[in-house]
Design a protein around this motif. Sequence first.
Motif, PDB file in Angstrom:
ATOM      1  N   GLN A 260      33.992  49.899  26.950  1.00 57.72           N
ATOM      2  CA  GLN A 260      34.769  49.691  28.169  1.00 57.72           C
ATOM      3  C   GLN A 260      35.575  48.397  28.087  1.00 57.72           C
ATOM      4  OE1 GLN A 260      34.916  51.649  31.553  1.00 57.72           O
ATOM      5  NE2 GLN A 260      36.702  50.574  30.801  1.00 57.72           N
ATOM      6  N   GLY A 261      34.956  47.339  27.570  1.00 55.65           N
ATOM      7  CA  GLY A 261      35.658  46.072  27.428  1.00 55.65           C
ATOM      8  C   GLY A 261      36.840  46.181  26.475  1.00 55.65           C
ATOM      9  N   GLU A 262      36.647  46.878  25.369  1.00 50.85           N
ATOM     10  CA  GLU A 262      37.743  47.049  24.405  1.00 50.85           C
ATOM     11  C   GLU A 262      38.867  47.888  24.998  1.00 50.85           C
ATOM     12  OE1 GLU A 262      35.688  48.703  21.109  1.00 50.85           O
ATOM     13  OE2 GLU A 262      35.069  46.742  20.291  1.00 50.85           O
ATOM     14  N   ALA A 263      38.510  48.898  25.787  1.00 54.47           N
ATOM     15  CA  ALA A 263      39.535  49.738  26.415  1.00 54.47           C
ATOM     16  C   ALA A 263      40.348  48.917  27.415  1.00 54.47           C
ATOM     17  CB  ALA A 263      38.881  50.938  27.098  1.00 54.47           C
ATOM     18  N   TRP A 264      39.676  48.122  28.213  1.00 53.73           N
ATOM     19  CA  TRP A 264      40.399  47.300  29.178  1.00 53.73           C
ATOM     20  C   TRP A 264      41.241  46.232  28.483  1.00 53.73           C
ATOM     21  CZ3 TRP A 264      35.710  46.947  32.992  1.00 53.73           C
ATOM     22  CH2 TRP A 264      35.785  48.028  33.898  1.00 53.73           C
ATOM     23  N   ALA A 265      40.728  45.699  27.369  1.00 54.64           N
ATOM     24  CA  ALA A 265      41.502  44.714  26.609  1.00 54.64           C
ATOM     25  C   ALA A 265      42.789  45.346  26.078  1.00 54.64           C
ATOM     26  CB  ALA A 265      40.670  44.162  25.454  1.00 54.64           C
ATOM     27  N   ALA A 266      42.698  46.582  25.599  1.00 52.81           N
ATOM     28  CA  ALA A 266      43.885  47.267  25.089  1.00 52.81           C
ATOM     29  C   ALA A 266      44.897  47.501  26.213  1.00 52.81           C
ATOM     30  CB  ALA A 266      43.475  48.602  24.453  1.00 52.81           C
ATOM     31  N   LEU A 279      46.336  33.987  36.326  1.00 48.26           N
ATOM     32  CA  LEU A 279      45.569  35.222  36.412  1.00 48.26           C
ATOM     33  C   LEU A 279      44.095  34.931  36.719  1.00 48.26           C
ATOM     34  CD1 LEU A 279      45.791  38.327  36.003  1.00 48.26           C
ATOM     35  CD2 LEU A 279      45.097  37.947  33.626  1.00 48.26           C
ATOM     36  N   THR A 280      43.541  35.674  37.660  1.00 55.11           N
ATOM     37  CA  THR A 280      42.125  35.542  38.010  1.00 55.11           C
ATOM     38  C   THR A 280      41.412  36.856  37.722  1.00 55.11           C
ATOM     39  OG1 THR A 280      42.415  36.312  40.286  1.00 55.11           O
ATOM     40  CG2 THR A 280      42.731  33.945  39.876  1.00 55.11           C
ATOM     41  N   ILE A 281      40.092  36.798  37.706  1.00 51.94           N
ATOM     42  CA  ILE A 281      39.332  38.012  37.429  1.00 51.94           C
ATOM     43  C   ILE A 281      39.513  39.028  38.552  1.00 51.94           C
ATOM     44  CG2 ILE A 281      37.168  37.212  38.494  1.00 51.94           C
ATOM     45  CD1 ILE A 281      35.708  38.579  36.104  1.00 51.94           C
ATOM     46  N   ALA A 282      39.659  38.537  39.793  1.00 51.22           N
ATOM     47  CA  ALA A 282      39.880  39.458  40.909  1.00 51.22           C
ATOM     48  C   ALA A 282      41.239  40.148  40.775  1.00 51.22           C
ATOM     49  CB  ALA A 282      39.796  38.706  42.237  1.00 51.22           C
ATOM     50  N   GLY A 283      42.258  39.387  40.379  1.00 51.50           N
ATOM     51  CA  GLY A 283      43.586  39.967  40.204  1.00 51.50           C
ATOM     52  C   GLY A 283      43.616  40.983  39.079  1.00 51.50           C
ATOM     53  N   LEU A 284      42.973  40.670  37.964  1.00 52.96           N
ATOM     54  CA  LEU A 284      42.963  41.605  36.846  1.00 52.96           C
ATOM     55  C   LEU A 284      42.154  42.849  37.182  1.00 52.96           C
ATOM     56  CD1 LEU A 284      43.853  42.238  34.000  1.00 52.96           C
ATOM     57  CD2 LEU A 284      41.838  41.002  33.144  1.00 52.96           C
ATOM     58  N   ALA A 285      41.057  42.681  37.909  1.00 50.93           N
ATOM     59  CA  ALA A 285      40.260  43.853  38.299  1.00 50.93           C
ATOM     60  C   ALA A 285      41.093  44.810  39.145  1.00 50.93           C
ATOM     61  CB  ALA A 285      39.008  43.397  39.067  1.00 50.93           C
ATOM     62  N   ARG A 286      41.896  44.254  40.053  1.00 55.78           N
ATOM     63  CA  ARG A 286      42.768  45.122  40.872  1.00 55.78           C
ATOM     64  C   ARG A 286      43.761  45.868  39.989  1.00 55.78           C
ATOM     65  NH1 ARG A 286      42.488  40.686  44.425  1.00 55.78           N
ATOM     66  NH2 ARG A 286      44.441  39.836  43.589  1.00 55.78           N
ATOM     67  N   LEU A 287      44.354  45.187  39.028  1.00 50.88           N
ATOM     68  CA  LEU A 287      45.324  45.831  38.138  1.00 50.88           C
ATOM     69  C   LEU A 287      44.669  46.948  37.319  1.00 50.88           C
ATOM     70  CD1 LEU A 287      47.231  42.659  36.875  1.00 50.88           C
ATOM     71  CD2 LEU A 287      48.137  44.429  38.389  1.00 50.88           C
ATOM     72  N   LEU A 288      43.399  46.738  36.952  1.00 50.16           N
ATOM     73  CA  LEU A 288      42.693  47.727  36.133  1.00 50.16           C
ATOM     74  C   LEU A 288      42.046  48.823  36.974  1.00 50.16           C
ATOM     75  CD1 LEU A 288      40.972  45.302  33.598  1.00 50.16           C
ATOM     76  CD2 LEU A 288      42.789  46.952  33.069  1.00 50.16           C
ATOM     77  N   TYR A 294      32.131  44.894  37.552  1.00 45.73           N
ATOM     78  CA  TYR A 294      32.220  45.712  36.339  1.00 45.73           C
ATOM     79  C   TYR A 294      33.040  45.002  35.255  1.00 45.73           C
ATOM     80  CZ  TYR A 294      30.158  49.785  38.627  1.00 45.73           C
ATOM     81  OH  TYR A 294      29.294  50.638  39.246  1.00 45.73           O
ATOM     82  N   LEU A 295      34.136  44.385  35.652  1.00 45.57           N
ATOM     83  CA  LEU A 295      34.973  43.698  34.664  1.00 45.57           C
ATOM     84  C   LEU A 295      34.207  42.536  34.035  1.00 45.57           C
ATOM     85  CD1 LEU A 295      37.586  43.213  33.180  1.00 45.57           C
ATOM     86  CD2 LEU A 295      38.483  42.041  35.207  1.00 45.57           C
ATOM     87  N   SER A 296      33.514  41.771  34.855  1.00 42.38           N
ATOM     88  CA  SER A 296      32.736  40.652  34.326  1.00 42.38           C
ATOM     89  C   SER A 296      31.664  41.136  33.354  1.00 42.38           C
ATOM     90  CB  SER A 296      32.089  39.877  35.481  1.00 42.38           C
ATOM     91  OG  SER A 296      31.295  38.820  35.007  1.00 42.38           O
ATOM     92  N   ARG A 297      31.014  42.243  33.698  1.00 36.68           N
ATOM     93  CA  ARG A 297      29.961  42.771  32.819  1.00 36.68           C
ATOM     94  C   ARG A 297      30.541  43.281  31.508  1.00 36.68           C
ATOM     95  NH1 ARG A 297      25.024  46.619  34.979  1.00 36.68           N
ATOM     96  NH2 ARG A 297      23.766  46.492  33.079  1.00 36.68           N
ATOM     97  N   ALA A 298      31.696  43.914  31.563  1.00 35.56           N
ATOM     98  CA  ALA A 298      32.323  44.411  30.337  1.00 35.56           C
ATOM     99  C   ALA A 298      32.717  43.269  29.409  1.00 35.56           C
ATOM    100  CB  ALA A 298      33.556  45.246  30.695  1.00 35.56           C
ATOM    101  N   LEU A 299      33.168  42.169  30.010  1.00 32.46           N
ATOM    102  CA  LEU A 299      33.560  41.026  29.185  1.00 32.46           C
ATOM    103  C   LEU A 299      32.341  40.287  28.642  1.00 32.46           C
ATOM    104  CD1 LEU A 299      36.514  39.561  31.309  1.00 32.46           C
ATOM    105  CD2 LEU A 299      36.599  41.206  29.425  1.00 32.46           C
ATOM    106  N   MET A 305      32.153  37.341  25.869  1.00 35.40           N
ATOM    107  CA  MET A 305      32.975  36.190  26.230  1.00 35.40           C
ATOM    108  C   MET A 305      33.220  36.180  27.732  1.00 35.40           C
ATOM    109  SD  MET A 305      36.709  37.434  24.763  1.00 35.40           S
ATOM    110  CE  MET A 305      36.046  37.917  23.161  1.00 35.40           C
ATOM    111  N   ASN A 306      33.501  34.983  28.266  1.00 41.54           N
ATOM    112  CA  ASN A 306      33.813  34.898  29.685  1.00 41.54           C
ATOM    113  C   ASN A 306      35.277  35.253  29.930  1.00 41.54           C
ATOM    114  OD1 ASN A 306      35.398  32.498  29.222  1.00 41.54           O
ATOM    115  ND2 ASN A 306      33.514  31.280  29.292  1.00 41.54           N
ATOM    116  N   PHE A 307      35.660  35.306  31.174  1.00 38.10           N
ATOM    117  CA  PHE A 307      37.007  35.745  31.533  1.00 38.10           C
ATOM    118  C   PHE A 307      38.080  34.836  30.954  1.00 38.10           C
ATOM    119  CE2 PHE A 307      40.600  35.516  34.553  1.00 38.10           C
ATOM    120  CZ  PHE A 307      41.085  36.817  34.416  1.00 38.10           C
ATOM    121  N   SER A 308      37.897  33.530  31.057  1.00 42.53           N
ATOM    122  CA  SER A 308      38.900  32.596  30.553  1.00 42.53           C
ATOM    123  C   SER A 308      39.114  32.774  29.058  1.00 42.53           C
ATOM    124  CB  SER A 308      38.465  31.149  30.860  1.00 42.53           C
ATOM    125  OG  SER A 308      39.383  30.231  30.332  1.00 42.53           O
TER     126      SER A 308
END
Length: 370
Positions: A260-266, A279-288, A294-299, A305-308
């Motif tokens: 899931q993390g690799e798919a979102w990275a792509a 860019l924040t994790i909340a903003g990226l989660a909305r885009l995805l 879920y995004l934090s867990r995938a990363l 790695m952490n979001f930054s």
Amino acid sequence: MVEGLTFGWRTAILVVAVAQIVAIAIGLLRTAQNRVANRLLAVLLFVLAGIVTPWMIGFAGFYDRWRWLTFVPVSITLAVAPLLYGYVHALVTGAEPPRMRWHLAPATAQLLFLAASFCLPLETKDAWSDRISPGYDRIVGAGTILGLLAYGLADRRMLRAYRTALAGQRSDDHRFAGRWLGRAIAATLVLLPVWAGYTVWDGVAPLGYTGLMGLYVAIAAFALYLAVEGWRHAALPFPTLDTLSVADPPPEPTRDWRAQGEAWAATVRAAGWQSDDALTIAGLARLLGTNTGYLSRALNEGLGMNFSTFVNRLRCESVAAALRDGAKGDLLDLALEAGFSSKASFNRAFRDAFGVAPSAYRRQHGAKAE
């Protein structure tokens, strides 16, 4: 020139430092952003200026000219460590520490002791000073040093938690209090052995007024550093810890978080969303189309790695791709286009991602050297 006073180089050095410290402290009291933190820093600066003041006026001969100044209640050394702790706490949480008055209780007792001693009749005061000063200096010196050590370690723990929370939520985490507070705490831990060394030395072999000049120059330099850097960061909006928490998603034992993390990275890489420098994790989660949990867990679990780190790694990849394609632009321009907001953060992230500096990467891949 007042008869009996001598304004030499020692007084001049301390006067210049104290004047700047007090001026900046007054300015901090007027700032609207980070109001609690800036007020605590202002009080700390006034306290540090007060600690230096007896030596500043003493070198000029004030105590010889006006003996009643003995015990003037301005050197409240026990307030330094808790006030710095309060400033760090207020910046990362938005509020002063709980029970702040108890943190300042030793300093309050010191202030009351000095004020009571200052009010004594002159002859009584002289006798009291001869009797109490050696023991008072040892007790207060030990308390100040232990306070700097204990609160300094508490500051470091708080800063570590704040940096971790920031890196998990924001891609521009370097902009905020982490680096500045890290340097402030480091400066405190540098001052600690200097203060301890002079205190022990003076206790074993009294140094006298001139012998302690180095300590008070160090305190003035520390205060001036806090003042200038604190002023520079006074109006910067800092995310607080309570805004940086990520709710854990419901457990999904069968989900492949790495895939899931690799798919979102792509997806992010293809869309170029990482180029948003705020860019924040909340903003990226909305885009995805997902949530921050879920995004934090995938990363964290999937990619390790952490979001930054995740976002900055994608930014570095885009710069590296441009260099491999023979981009001739300035490295800083390429970094800014990729989403970085400073050269320092770009260089650190690029070295972490590729093991070499950006300029070395450009040379290794055939692009023309800068």
